[in-house]
Design a protein around this motif. Structure first.
Motif, PDB file in Angstrom:
ATOM      1  N   TYR B 101     -31.272  -6.430  25.081  1.00 25.28           N
ATOM      2  CA  TYR B 101     -31.486  -7.638  24.301  1.00 25.28           C
ATOM      3  C   TYR B 101     -32.778  -8.353  24.608  1.00 25.28           C
ATOM      4  N   GLN B 102     -33.480  -7.906  25.606  1.00 25.95           N
ATOM      5  CA  GLN B 102     -34.688  -8.641  25.931  1.00 25.95           C
ATOM      6  C   GLN B 102     -35.912  -7.922  25.397  1.00 25.95           C
ATOM      7  N   ARG B 103     -36.974  -8.668  25.296  1.00 28.10           N
ATOM      8  CA  ARG B 103     -38.203  -8.076  24.789  1.00 28.10           C
ATOM      9  C   ARG B 103     -38.801  -7.181  25.846  1.00 28.10           C
ATOM     10  N   PRO B 104     -39.150  -5.947  25.495  1.00 29.11           N
ATOM     11  CA  PRO B 104     -39.736  -5.075  26.508  1.00 29.11           C
ATOM     12  C   PRO B 104     -41.131  -5.539  26.862  1.00 29.11           C
ATOM     13  N   LYS B 106     -44.731  -4.996  27.492  1.00 28.87           N
ATOM     14  CA  LYS B 106     -45.664  -3.951  27.084  1.00 28.87           C
ATOM     15  C   LYS B 106     -46.878  -4.009  27.981  1.00 28.87           C
ATOM     16  N   ASP B 109     -53.245  -3.221  26.671  1.00 29.97           N
ATOM     17  CA  ASP B 109     -54.501  -2.497  26.794  1.00 29.97           C
ATOM     18  C   ASP B 109     -55.632  -3.440  26.436  1.00 29.97           C
ATOM     19  N   TYR B 111     -58.661  -3.016  25.902  1.00 26.35           N
ATOM     20  CA  TYR B 111     -59.638  -2.624  24.903  1.00 26.35           C
ATOM     21  C   TYR B 111     -59.101  -2.796  23.494  1.00 26.35           C
ATOM     22  N   THR B 112     -57.854  -2.369  23.297  1.00 19.12           N
ATOM     23  CA  THR B 112     -57.311  -2.532  21.947  1.00 19.12           C
ATOM     24  C   THR B 112     -57.132  -4.000  21.616  1.00 19.12           C
ATOM     25  N   SER B 524     -35.608 -14.178  25.362  1.00 14.10           N
ATOM     26  CA  SER B 524     -36.516 -13.044  25.450  1.00 14.10           C
ATOM     27  C   SER B 524     -36.647 -12.512  26.861  1.00 14.10           C
TER      28      SER B 524
END
Lengths: 455, 701
Positions: B101-104, B106, B109, B111-112, B524
């Motif tokens: 249920y929680q936001r992973p 991430k 990066d 550069y992106t 979250s």
């Protein structure tokens, strides 16, 4: 004496007298009464996102009848129900959108129709084509009889590739090899500007009047440059050069300093005309092939782009998100050459290579029928719920799920790989330079696509 | 006392007068082999060590015996505690839910990210501000919409509830008040709510109020059911289950149906008493419970199974095999089922545990748990064991707050305002909160043994089911005076209930969202504070004491020891040992074992320097060769001279040898001589010192 305070309710105070009266309402926000409030709201948000997904039917209808690709779409300036399209075979059609029927069709030019413009009063419309003709037509939606002959026409030296009407005065701007300003009352050119003075002999294929600072025209040129032309002084005020050429330009109707470009490198760029040197404010990406046309919604909060990759995308301008809000496509729709927002911003029109003009809804799941207040409120509530829980994985997944054509996915993958490779190269170069002790300037990614401002 | 140790150099070359004499830096200190005295002490040490070890062994074996006895006594519980530390599992289980249920998180990066950055920070800020404004506009619009459609916020004036005593009263505490005395001082409206329905045919009787407080369900254990709108005593339905006894009853779907666990199967009746469903899986259920927002009917049967049934789909969601169950109730806050077991533990379970392991397992009583009740805030748990103790636990920290010895409790219930009612035989005792068990609020005696207690929501009424029927007791201040019209309430009509049932079905919570931290769903991520308290989970104090007696140590409290720490510890021990053996302040006591080496180095350098100077002096003076010869044969450096060299206060004598090889030689040759000479040396110490004050030896030459 023992004093006992206990619950003893007077029934009359809590019940209604007649069945016609509304119920008496009481409120207690205590959590022990409202259990699992947050999880329940979360479930509701998921359901709202699902409902939105289920009701998503953006494609309304197509207007078929053209014998060639409709290259230009123009709106009636007074009547929302009418639409003008010009095709590559020189035919112009006037459509009644609610009935989806062509009211008039005129064989206007001998070659491509490159521009159609309706004057602000809605009495006449002008068309230009590669056959060097600029024609003035009477716009009469009442008579179904097609008027075969124009009110006035003018032949120029060069082919005309684009045109736009001044928002207040009776002025018209056309461009091809030369930018020409016309007085519409007499249909004679009042001034012309040869781009040869600035740079090599190049053609202009997009001009747009600013809607607020009315005398400024933005144009796109084949030599990858985009310029701002001041009609009053007859000079090019500013010029910038992009890495690839721009196909179309459009001014933000609400923020007159901002304009957006449809670029050949599959991106759209938004610029601030005061600070062209700083590069674009925003790069909108998502398309996998050249962006062919761009148009702002009358609210200025979003714009629509049509691309060579056979998809339409809607981008938001009031966020920092570079991704598109919406992606529309059908199996039959081919390469898109023109897009237009309707003047109530509820619909989007697109003209594509398969000779059809298509009508899309701006909000994919918005119902077209008249809604009751209750229904409207529910929709508003659902929308808010989704927005509130957008950061949750489940809700976001459902909300942002779109069907993307396989080809687009594949192309996007290739583009991504290319981008990563260049990034990697950049990083390695930096590393190597660090080792050697020298420094190389880090180019901002977005500036790669933007070369310089000139003058 | 400084011990004189003979030191010898067997070098044949005269030291003094040798112009080439240099300080040999490669020579080092070496310990002589142990003398007999030392050997004795070492042996003594060894002996003592062995004795200690023997004692320890005995002690351990004794402990083992005690422990074995204890293990036999408490059975499997201790095994669990020792091996698995069940308490640790709470974290693991819970995090698995959160992952879903929680936001992973991430990996960003750079550069992106940079690719789509705004060019100038200022622009970015402007953009953000504009976004905020947009949001505010939206919010304002939404709020206007809400005001248009939302309910009128009409607050019920807060009523002071409870009993107030004056000085004029005969009684000094509320506990002394009888129902008659209370009823005398309340209005007619309230008096009407107190009833006593006398039944006898199907006794004993149990009863339950609905969540809205409109209906009550009366059940006779020998096969009688009736649902009654108790305000005007209108009987809605009456069912006789012929030849089938009734084990448990449970209201479901807000007044519209109820489940009844009969002698073999569980049946579902609608409000009119029509049997609408027969749950074949729910066999011989002893306890029933219902989670209204998850639409789960939960049953615990005699074969220690806990079965969750989704009543909107009719499917069994989970079946858990537990230890023998004595009682089941739910935690209203997080929808965990709380189970009492015969082995004295209380466990909390969720339906998503396919491994049948409880999320929390607490060892609460040394006897079977009889009754459980969770307070409406979901923070406190009251357990009643058959050892006649009542304990209050804080479920957030899993600690026992209070415990009292009473009679065996047969029924318990919490009111909306947190009042606790406990029943023993025909006596009901009501406490104002579970934190004040030493001070009863009200006491009431019913005509017969009590089978069930149930507080009526939004009323000051406690329903009591006993062997001679069903009666109600007035408990002022127990109910919630303010109700919410959007939730089931005593004044809602049937249409509202129908509507409510549909709406709540649309918002049905998935069964796998049940977890210990109810606040985690819809957010979250893990909130830090919650994570902390879940990691603080402990073994109950009582159990800890008992475990300590047996010799099981809480692993968590043990300090983590690194190899470095161990090394340091061993060094310290060695240092102490050496100090003890040598006796006195051989090394400067203030110095640590660790920095001894550095000081040694310093000292040696100082010594070398001194020696060099003195050698030079001696050469200058030009001593006679004869005297030098004496030194050749046998040199004794006394403590005094060394004291000068080393700067030591006590003036111990240190045995200094020239080379290792010579030492061996010396050992083999003059083993006995060394002993005799040792005593001589000690006697002649002063003489030698006085004679050879200026005759300095360079042992490194």
């Amino acid at each position: 004496m023992v004093k006992v305070n206990n619950i003893s309710r007077d029934d009359q105070a809590f019940t209604r007298d007649k069945s016609t009266e509304p119920f008496k309402q009481f409120y207690n926000p205590d959590q022990s009464i409202h259990r699992f409030e947050k999880p329940r709201e979360y479930v509701r948000a998921i359901n709202a996102a699902k409902m939105d997904d289920i009701h998503a039917k953006p494609f309304l209808d197509d207007l078929s009848g053209h014998m060639d690709t409709p290259q230009v779409i123009a709106l009636h300036s007074k009547n929302m129900g009418y639409l003008l399209t010009g095709a590559c075979d020189g035919e112009i059609k006037l459509w009644n959108v609610p009935s989806r029927r062509a009211v008039q069709s005129i064989k206007a030019h001998n070659s491509f129709v490159n521009g159609i413009v309706v004057d602000p009063e809605g009495e006449y419309f002008y068309s230009c084509g590669t056959d060097r003709y600029l024609k003035k037509w009477k716009l009469d939606t009442k008579t179904l009889e097609p008027e075969k002959s124009p009110v006035a026409n003018y032949i120029t030296d060069n082919g005309l590739l684009c045109m736009d009407h001044h928002y207040k005065q009776n002025l018209l701007v056309t461009a091809g090899d030369v930018i020409t300003v016309w007085d519409t009352t007499r249909l004679i050119p009042t001034q012309s500007f040869d781009l040869q003075m600035l740079h090599t002999m190049e053609t202009v294929f997009a001009v747009k009047y600013n809607k607020v600072e009315c005398d400024i025209v933005a144009y796109c040129c084949r030599d990858r440059s985009v310029g701002l032309y001041d009609v009053r002084s007859g000079e090019v005020v500013r010029r910038l050069v992009m890495a690839r050429k721009s196909n179309a330009v459009c001014w933000n109707p609400m923020q007159p300093f901002h304009f957006s470009l449809a670029n050949e490198d599959s991106n759209a760029y938004t610029f601030d005309m005061r600070k062209l040197g700083d590069g674009p404010i925003m790069m909108h990406s998502g398309h996998t092939n050249a962006v062919m046309d761009i148009d702002y919604s009358p609210t200025g909060s979003e714009f629509v782009t049509g691309s060579y990759d056979k998809t339409i995308r809607i981008f938001k301008t009031d966020t920092t998100n570079y991704k598109s809000r919406e992606l529309y496509h059908t199996r039959r729709m081919q390469r898109i050459f023109s897009v237009k927002f309707s003047s109530d911003s509820r619909f989007v029109f697109s003209g594509s290579d398969d000779h059809a003009v298509r009508i899309w809804k701006t909000n994919r799941s918005e119902p077209l029928r008249n809604m009751s207040i209750k229904e409207e409120k529910t929709l508003q509530y659902n929308k808010k719920l989704v927005e509130r829980y957008k950061h949750m994985e489940e809700v976001r997944r459902i909300d942002q799920r779109r069907h993307v054509p396989k080809l687009v996915l594949k192309d996007a993958k290739i583009l991504q790989d290319k981008r990563e490779a260049s990034d990697r190269r950049q990083r390695n170069q930096e590393k190597y330079a660090m080792k050697k002790g020298s420094k190389i300037e880090k180019p901002v990614a977005m500036k790669k696509h933007f070369l310089r401002e000139e003058e | 006392m400084p011990r004189a140790v003979r030191s010898a150099t067997t070098s044949k070359k005269p030291l003094r007068g040798d112009k080439n004499a240099t300080v040999n830096s490669s020579a080092s200190y070496t310990m002589q082999p142990l003398s007999e005295k030392d050997r004795e002490t070492a042996e003594r040490f060894l002996r003592e060590d062995q004795e200690d070890k023997l004692e320890e062994k005995e002690f351990e074996s004794k402990q083992k015996n005690v422990r074995n006895r204890f293990i036999k006594k408490t059975g499997a519980i201790l095994d669990q505690v020792e091996q698995g530390f069940v308490y640790k599992k709470i974290q693991k289980n819970d995090l698995s839910v959160l992952e879903k249920y929680q936001r992973p998180t991430k990996k960003v990066d750079i550069y992106t990210q940079k690719r789509f950055q705004f060019n100038s920070k200022k622009r970015n800020r402007q953009e953000n501000v504009r976004n905020a404004i947009f949001d505010d506009q939206d919010r304002a619009q939404a709020e206007i919409g809400l005001v248009q459609t939302e309910i009128i916020r009409d607050a019920v004036p807060l009523i002071a509830t409870g009993i107030e005593l004056d000085d004029s009263d005969v009684v000094t505490t509320t506990n002394q008040l009888t129902q008659e005395a209370l009823l005398d001082s309340v209005d007619m409206n309230t008096r009407r709510k107190v009833f006593d329905i006398q039944l006898s045919q199907h006794s004993p009787y149990i009863m339950q109020f609905t969540q809205s407080g409109r209906y009550m369900l009366i059940a006779g254990r020998r096969g009688y059911l009736s649902s009654v709108r108790w305000r005007d005593f209108e009987m809605k339905s009456e069912v006789h289950t012929i030849n089938e006894s009734i084990r448990a009853i449970q209201w479901m779907m807000e007044d519209s149906m109820y489940a009844v666990a009969q002698s073999s199967l569980t049946y579902v009746y609608d409000e009119n008493g029509v049997e609408i469903h027969r749950c074949i899986d729910f066999q011989k259920m002893n306890h029933l419970s219902y989670l209204p927002f998850h639409f789960l009917l939960v049953g615990a049967n005699a074969s220690a199974q806990v079965i969750y049934k989704d009543i909107s789909l009719g499917e069994n969601v989970a079946t858990l095999q537990m230890d023998p169950i004595t009682f089941m109730t739910q935690n209203p806050k997080n929808a965990l089922m709380v189970l009492g077991h015969t082995n004295g533990t209380v466990s909390m379970v969720t339906p998503r545990d396919s491994s049948h392991k409880p999320v929390v397992s607490m060892f609460c009583h040394k006897a079977p748990v009889k009754q459980l009740a969770v307070d409406p805030t979901g923070n406190y748990l009251v357990t009643c064991g058959s050892d006649a103790t009542v304990k209050v636990w804080d479920i957030r920290t899993y600690k026992c707050i209070e415990s009292i010895n009473t009679h065996q409790v047969q029924a318990s219930a919490f009111s909306q305002k947190g009042m606790l009612a406990l029943a023993h035989k025909n006596k009901v005792v009501v406490y104002q909160s579970c934190g004040a068990l030493n001070k009863p609020y009200l006491t009431h005696y019913t005509p017969a043994n009590i089978g069930s207690l149930s507080f009526c929501p939004f009323e000051d009424i406690l329903g009591v089911g006993h062997t001679k029927g069903v009666s109600s007791v007035l408990i002022p201040g127990s109910g919630e005076p303010k109700f919410d019209s959007r939730m089931p309430n005593p004044y809602c009509d049937d249409k509202f209930i129908k509507d409510w049932n549909v709406r709540s079905l649309l918002d049905k919570l998935p069964f796998d969202s049940i977890c210990l931290d109810d606040g985690a769903i819809g957010t979250s991520g893990t909130r830090e504070t919650d994570y902390q308290y879940s990691s603080k989970v402990e073994v109950s104090d009582e159990l800890k004491q008992e475990l300590q007696q047996v010799g099981v140590v809480d692993k968590k409290n043990k300090k983590r020891v690194s190899s470095r720490d161990e090394l340091r510890e061993s060094l310290r021990a060695k240092d102490a040992e050496v100090k003890d053996k040598v006796g006195g302040d051989w090394w400067d006591q203030s110095e640590d074992a660790l920095d001894r080496f550095s000081s040694l180095k310093k000292r040696k350098l100082a010594y070398d320097k001194n020696a060099k100077e003195q050698v030079r002096d001696a050469i200058e003076r030009g001593q006679a060769e004869d005297e030098a010869k004496e030194f050749e044969d046998n040199v004794e450096v006394t403590g005094a001279s060394l004291k000068e060299l080393l700067g030591d206060d006590d003036g111990e004598v240190v045995r200094i040898t020239k080379k290792k090889g010579y030492v061996e030689e010396y050992e083999s040759e003059d083993d006995t001589q060394s002993e005799s000479s040792e005593s001589e040396a000690s006697e002649d110490n002063e003489d030698v010192q006085s004679e050879d004050e200026q005759d300095i030896v360079d042992p490194f030459a």
